[in-house]
Design an enzyme around this catalytic site. Structure first.
Site, PDB file in Angstrom:
ATOM      1  N   LEU A  85       0.819  -1.216   0.000  1.00  0.00           N
ATOM      2  CA  LEU A  85       0.000   0.000   0.000  1.00  0.00           C
ATOM      3  C   LEU A  85       0.846   1.257   0.000  1.00  0.00           C
ATOM      4  CD1 LEU A  85      -2.530  -1.042   2.783  1.00  0.00           C
ATOM      5  CD2 LEU A  85      -3.062  -0.750   0.361  1.00  0.00           C
ATOM      6  N   GLU A 116     -10.723   0.721   7.331  1.00  0.00           N
ATOM      7  CA  GLU A 116     -10.468  -0.495   8.113  1.00  0.00           C
ATOM      8  C   GLU A 116      -9.229  -0.330   8.979  1.00  0.00           C
ATOM      9  OE1 GLU A 116      -9.936  -3.465   5.074  1.00  0.00           O
ATOM     10  OE2 GLU A 116     -11.757  -2.817   4.037  1.00  0.00           O
ATOM     11  N   LYS A 118      -5.749  -1.005  10.242  1.00  0.00           N
ATOM     12  CA  LYS A 118      -4.619  -1.694   9.596  1.00  0.00           C
ATOM     13  C   LYS A 118      -3.953  -2.539  10.672  1.00  0.00           C
ATOM     14  CE  LYS A 118      -0.746  -0.843   6.461  1.00  0.00           C
ATOM     15  NZ  LYS A 118       0.215  -1.750   7.054  1.00  0.00           N
ATOM     16  N   ASP A 120      -1.501  -4.963  12.569  1.00  0.00           N
ATOM     17  CA  ASP A 120      -0.062  -5.177  12.513  1.00  0.00           C
ATOM     18  C   ASP A 120       0.226  -6.650  12.774  1.00  0.00           C
ATOM     19  OD1 ASP A 120       2.469  -4.394  12.124  1.00  0.00           O
ATOM     20  OD2 ASP A 120       2.692  -3.297  14.007  1.00  0.00           O
ATOM     21  N   ARG A 139       2.532 -14.115   2.477  1.00  0.00           N
ATOM     22  CA  ARG A 139       2.628 -13.181   1.366  1.00  0.00           C
ATOM     23  C   ARG A 139       3.951 -13.358   0.608  1.00  0.00           C
ATOM     24  NH1 ARG A 139       4.845  -8.170   0.607  1.00  0.00           N
ATOM     25  NH2 ARG A 139       3.681  -6.754  -0.744  1.00  0.00           N
ATOM     26  N   GLU A 176      -5.095 -10.889   7.729  1.00  0.00           N
ATOM     27  CA  GLU A 176      -3.920 -10.674   8.569  1.00  0.00           C
ATOM     28  C   GLU A 176      -4.037 -11.583   9.798  1.00  0.00           C
ATOM     29  OE1 GLU A 176      -1.975  -8.385   7.211  1.00  0.00           O
ATOM     30  OE2 GLU A 176      -0.620  -7.646   8.770  1.00  0.00           O
ATOM     31  N   TYR A 228      -9.613  -9.369   5.132  1.00  0.00           N
ATOM     32  CA  TYR A 228      -9.917  -8.051   4.585  1.00  0.00           C
ATOM     33  C   TYR A 228     -10.134  -8.023   3.076  1.00  0.00           C
ATOM     34  CZ  TYR A 228      -4.808  -8.136   4.246  1.00  0.00           C
ATOM     35  OH  TYR A 228      -3.518  -8.503   4.011  1.00  0.00           O
ATOM     36  N   LYS A 293     -10.054   2.236   1.442  1.00  0.00           N
ATOM     37  CA  LYS A 293     -10.209   1.625   0.113  1.00  0.00           C
ATOM     38  C   LYS A 293     -11.421   2.217  -0.594  1.00  0.00           C
ATOM     39  CE  LYS A 293      -8.491  -2.678   2.054  1.00  0.00           C
ATOM     40  NZ  LYS A 293      -8.819  -4.004   2.560  1.00  0.00           N
ATOM     41  N   LYS A 317      -0.994   6.106   8.109  1.00  0.00           N
ATOM     42  CA  LYS A 317      -0.176   5.482   9.160  1.00  0.00           C
ATOM     43  C   LYS A 317      -0.178   6.318  10.437  1.00  0.00           C
ATOM     44  CE  LYS A 317       3.062   2.744   8.337  1.00  0.00           C
ATOM     45  NZ  LYS A 317       3.267   1.321   8.670  1.00  0.00           N
ATOM     46  N   CYS A 411      23.226   1.595  48.019  1.00  0.00           N
ATOM     47  CA  CYS A 411      22.129   2.464  47.600  1.00  0.00           C
ATOM     48  C   CYS A 411      22.688   3.781  47.059  1.00  0.00           C
ATOM     49  CB  CYS A 411      21.206   2.738  48.779  1.00  0.00           C
ATOM     50  SG  CYS A 411      19.970   3.980  48.399  1.00  0.00           S
ATOM     51  N   CYS A 414      21.702   6.669  49.713  1.00  0.00           N
ATOM     52  CA  CYS A 414      22.154   6.759  51.105  1.00  0.00           C
ATOM     53  C   CYS A 414      23.365   5.887  51.392  1.00  0.00           C
ATOM     54  CB  CYS A 414      21.017   6.392  52.054  1.00  0.00           C
ATOM     55  SG  CYS A 414      20.560   4.655  52.009  1.00  0.00           S
ATOM     56  N   CYS A 429      17.066  -1.230  48.836  1.00  0.00           N
ATOM     57  CA  CYS A 429      17.959  -0.540  49.764  1.00  0.00           C
ATOM     58  C   CYS A 429      17.558  -0.946  51.169  1.00  0.00           C
ATOM     59  CB  CYS A 429      17.784   0.964  49.572  1.00  0.00           C
ATOM     60  SG  CYS A 429      18.372   1.931  50.973  1.00  0.00           S
ATOM     61  N   CYS A 435      17.046   6.346  54.572  1.00  0.00           N
ATOM     62  CA  CYS A 435      17.465   6.656  53.203  1.00  0.00           C
ATOM     63  C   CYS A 435      16.672   7.861  52.702  1.00  0.00           C
ATOM     64  CB  CYS A 435      17.204   5.443  52.308  1.00  0.00           C
ATOM     65  SG  CYS A 435      17.412   5.794  50.561  1.00  0.00           S
TER      66      CYS A 435
HETATM   67  S1  IVH Z   1      -5.461  -4.390   1.996  1.00  0.00           S
HETATM   68  C1  IVH Z   1      -4.595  -3.469  -1.381  1.00  0.00           C
HETATM   69  N1  IVH Z   1      -6.463  -4.184   4.414  1.00  0.00           N
HETATM   70  O1  IVH Z   1      -0.993  -4.110   5.329  1.00  0.00           O
HETATM   71  C2  IVH Z   1      -4.053  -4.684  -0.871  1.00  0.00           C
HETATM   72  N2  IVH Z   1      -4.159  -4.688   4.179  1.00  0.00           N
HETATM   73  O2  IVH Z   1       0.896  -2.428   3.782  1.00  0.00           O
HETATM   74  C3  IVH Z   1      -3.340  -4.525   0.397  1.00  0.00           C
HETATM   75  N3  IVH Z   1      -2.974  -4.987   6.297  1.00  0.00           N
HETATM   76  O3  IVH Z   1       0.311  -6.579   3.251  1.00  0.00           O
HETATM   77  C4  IVH Z   1      -3.989  -5.187   1.480  1.00  0.00           C
HETATM   78  N4  IVH Z   1      -4.709  -4.643   7.603  1.00  0.00           N
HETATM   79  O4  IVH Z   1      -0.685  -7.324   5.413  1.00  0.00           O
HETATM   80  C5  IVH Z   1      -5.359  -4.412   3.661  1.00  0.00           C
HETATM   81  N5  IVH Z   1      -7.465  -3.979   6.494  1.00  0.00           N
HETATM   82  C6  IVH Z   1      -6.384  -4.229   5.750  1.00  0.00           C
HETATM   83  C7  IVH Z   1      -5.132  -4.511   6.329  1.00  0.00           C
HETATM   84  C8  IVH Z   1      -4.039  -4.739   5.502  1.00  0.00           C
HETATM   85  C9  IVH Z   1      -3.410  -4.929   7.555  1.00  0.00           C
HETATM   86  C10 IVH Z   1      -1.577  -5.254   5.893  1.00  0.00           C
HETATM   87  C11 IVH Z   1      -1.452  -6.323   4.835  1.00  0.00           C
HETATM   88  C12 IVH Z   1      -0.676  -5.717   3.715  1.00  0.00           C
HETATM   89  C13 IVH Z   1      -0.079  -4.509   4.347  1.00  0.00           C
HETATM   90  C14 IVH Z   1       0.070  -3.426   3.304  1.00  0.00           C
END
Ligand code: IVH
Length: 672
Positions: A85, A116, A118, A120, A139, A176, A228, A293, A317, A411, A414, A429, A435
């Site tokens: 992305l 949505e 994102k 991690d 991936r 994810e 997703y 999206k 981000k 310590c 003191c 201590c 102290c």
């Molecule tokens: S969409 C357009 N939706 O973020 C296709 N990705 O930086 C890309 N990720 O590799 C994926 N949450 O692992 C999408 N709600 C979400 C996401 C998501 C986490 C991760 C995903 C992707 C990475 C892209």
């Protein structure tokens, strides 16, 4: 022996029931049986399958673990590449991207967007053939990934068979896989106790768990997933929008994030991102931003993809919660109870939205575990309001002149000897109130808001009072006069008089505040309140035996011992007598103050940091509230600490008011 028809039928019924309960639990977040009932069904199915092995099928819920360890993972070519992305971090960038999308599409009116969280974690592609999980792949480089089917099968939240009557002939779902924060901490607590290596963060934890060659190991990690998108699909229903895709995935039994929303226009996307940022610290999983999206799939297609990044999606981000910086030194702080805490002095670094220059190192064991040296480059983590932590040393970047961390043998405040109590990770201590560091901390604590609440007596002044030898103990505060105070640096007559008045006013307090203010180890606000309510009278508490203390709600053997020993200590007795003689007093026991929360139903979720969940519960019940374990339309209020998960999501969905811990404490105090 061939299985009778009745057995086949029972097996089918059990599998269906288990799949249904799994779906309610993982996807709908709304289980309708207790865990124990699920286990009964599961055990019955296992027993029947043991008896009739020819009836075992790959999609049976008993068949999640069992594949033999592999020597290596096979590779999987993705039918369509798994994309990455474009990223942005400002409203202007979101607006500019939305304008680009609309201008390419020749559109003036606002576009609908799917927003949505994102997640991690680790991206995964799940292939279902005629509804059955056939293949799972990472991936990888976007074109070729690794076959992790055996590991993915162990994840209870991932269905082995899809549900519903419109399941495509073939479906590739993408999503994810992640390790919830609570699971990450639980894993690390156990690893720490065993002296094993810790996971650096939940994302690495998820990646490492999926990379295990033995699926039995993966099975022990509490992984889960959010789907997703859909990749390849054959003979499925027509779906026109990302919103519809998410609806279909959920219908088919795949978990999708409940915080997803469809909004119109760039400004609404940004609002969504800001609202989610506010919730970030309370979520049960780590997110690093929002994925926005274009909702209509035909418009996505028109916009297309360049260099592996779709033009129709954007990652907004959030500030990173981890950053690397240099360790400049380690200092040792002495706490109120003498605990010596190493603190990392860092080259200032922007992390979790603020500039951080100190991080806690907890104790000597932690410093040794990290293998920390001064001059090292370290990975610092800061999320929400939690104190920043050093989570890892980047040993590859250790400079030649890095120095070992010298743990003091005496310590630092003191010079008293340090001791290492059995079974504790901390070093303390031995100086006690001799102290100065411990004296300062005792005074700060006594004057703090939750204790005697002496206005104007902050950290600096407590230090000054001890350093100038104006006072030794908390009781000495009450013999301070304005003339003595004016001799302190930067203390005018007016402030001195004000402080003396504040000290005098603080004499009128509550029993719970007084007990808390004494600074007994492990007696926090909630325990102090329980002690006050239980005994009602200070003399009774002071004379209480360990047995009597054990009768108090939430007081276990450790706390009971600490309280008893505290009051048995001659120095403490002298200080307490002096406090009482100085006129510190509180109203006679006020137990039942009516029930201001009567008729209300509260739900506690996530971690509370200033009290245990049981204590919070006890206080709510004392105020007349009911405490429920799940959120429903009938809930009055939800208290969400860090790591709150599905219950918080549900509260947001149902529009139930949510309090964080500090607001909760304020509310309790105003009612008690
Ligand atoms: S969409 C357009 N939706 O973020 C296709 N990705 O930086 C890309 N990720 O590799 C994926 N949450 O692992 C999408 N709600 C979400 C996401 C998501 C986490 C991760 C995903 C992707 C990475 C892209």
């Amino acid at each position: 022996m061939k299985a009778p028809r009745s057995v086949r039928q029972e097996i089918d019924a059990l599998r269906e029931a288990l799949a249904y309960h799994n779906y309610r639990y993982h996807v709908l977040d709304d289980p309708d049986v207790a865990d124990g009932d699920y286990d009964v069904l599961f055990d019955r199915l296992s027993a029947l399958e043991d008896q009739y092995p020819e009836l075992v099928s790959a999609d049976s819920p008993t068949q999640r673990v069992g594949a033999q360890p592999k020597a290596e993972f096979g590779s999987v070519e993705h039918e369509s590449p798994m994309l990455s992305l474009d990223k942005c971090t400002t409203l202007d960038e979101v607006v500019a991207w939305d304008e680009r999308c609309r201008s390419r599409l020749g559109r003036v009116a606002p576009l609908d967007y799917s927003c949505e969280p994102k997640i991690d974690g680790v991206a995964v592609s799940l292939h279902y053939a005629r509804g059955e999980l056939a293949l799972a792949a990472t991936r990888g480089d976007g074109t070729t990934g690794e076959d992790i089917t055996a590991n993915v099968r162990t994840i209870a939240a991932i269905p082995l068979r899809l549900r519903g009557d419109d399941v495509p002939e073939r479906l590739e779902a993408r999503g994810e896989i992640y390790l919830p924060i609570a699971g990450f901490h639980a894993f690390n607590d156990a690893a720490r106790a065993r002296g094993d290596k810790l996971l650096v963060n939940p994302r690495n934890g998820a990646a490492g768990s999926l990379r295990q060659l033995d699926p039995k190991i993966t099975a022990t990690r509490p992984l889960t997933l959010f789907c997703y998108s859909i990749g390849a699909v054959q003979r499925g229903p027509a779906l026109a929008t990302q919103t519809a895709v998410m609806g279909a995935l959920k219908r088919w039994g795949l978990r999708v994030n409940p915080l997803r929303a469809t909004v119109a226009g760039a400004a609404a996307c940004y609002d969504y991102a800001m609202k989610l940022l506010d919730l970030r610290a309370q979520l049960a999983y780590q997110i690093d931003g929002v994925v926005i999206k274009v909702d209509a799939l035909n418009l996505q297609q028109q916009l297309g993809t360049i260099t592996r990044k779709p033009r129709w999606a954007m990652a907004y981000k959030y500030p990173a919660e981890e950053a690397t910086t240099q360790l400049l030194g380690v200092e040792f702080q002495v706490g109120r109870t003498g605990a010596i805490t190493p603190v990392a002095r860092l080259e200032p670094v922007f992390v979790g939205g603020v500039t951080v220059s100190n991080a806690t190192l907890h104790n000597l064991t932690e410093v040794q575990r990290l293998g920390l040296m001064i001059g090292d480059t370290v990975l610092v983590h800061r999320a929400g309001d939690v104190i920043p932590q050093v989570v890892k040393v980047i040993t590859a970047r250790r400079p030649a002149d890095a120095r070992a961390v010298d743990f003091p043998s005496r310590c630092p405040a003191c010079g008293s000897e340090l001791f290492h109590p059995d079974g504790e990770a901390v070093v303390r201590c031995s100086g006690g109130l001799a102290c100065p560091a411990q004296r300062k901390e005792a005074i700060r604590h006594f004057a703090s808001r939750a204790a005697l609440d002496i206005e104007g007596l902050g950290d600096k002044l407590a230090d000054q009072l001890v350093e100038s030898q104006c006072i030794d103990t908390i009781a000495d505060l009450f013999s301070l006069d304005a003339a003595t105070l004016t001799e302190l640096d930067r203390m005018g007559e007016k402030s001195a008089t004000k402080l003396v008045n504040a000290i005098t006013a603080s004499k009128s307090t509550t029993l719970a505040r007084f007990i808390y203010g004494l600074g007994i180890r492990d007696v926090g606000e909630a325990t102090a309140l329980n002690l006050a309510q239980h005994f009602g009278d200070f003399t009774a508490l002071r004379d209480a035996s360990v047995e009597a203390l054990l009768e108090v709600d939430d007081v276990g053997p450790v706390v009971a011992d600490r309280v008893q020993q505290f009051f048995a200590e001659p120095h403490n007795q002298t200080v307490i007598d002096a406090l009482l003689a100085a006129g510190v007093h509180w109203p006679a026991p006020a137990r039942a103050t009516g029930a201001p929360l009567k008729g209300q139903t509260w739900v506690l979720t996530g971690t509370l940091e200033q009290m245990t969940r049981d204590e919070a519960k006890a206080r709510l019940i004392a105020l007349g509230a009911k405490v429920a374990s799940s959120v429903s339309a009938k809930s009055t209020q939800v208290v969400a600490g860090p790591g709150a998960g599905s219950k918080l999501d549900r509260a947001i969905e149902l529009d139930i008011p949510v309090l964080d811990e500090s607001a909760f404490l304020r509310r309790l105090k105003s009612l008690e």
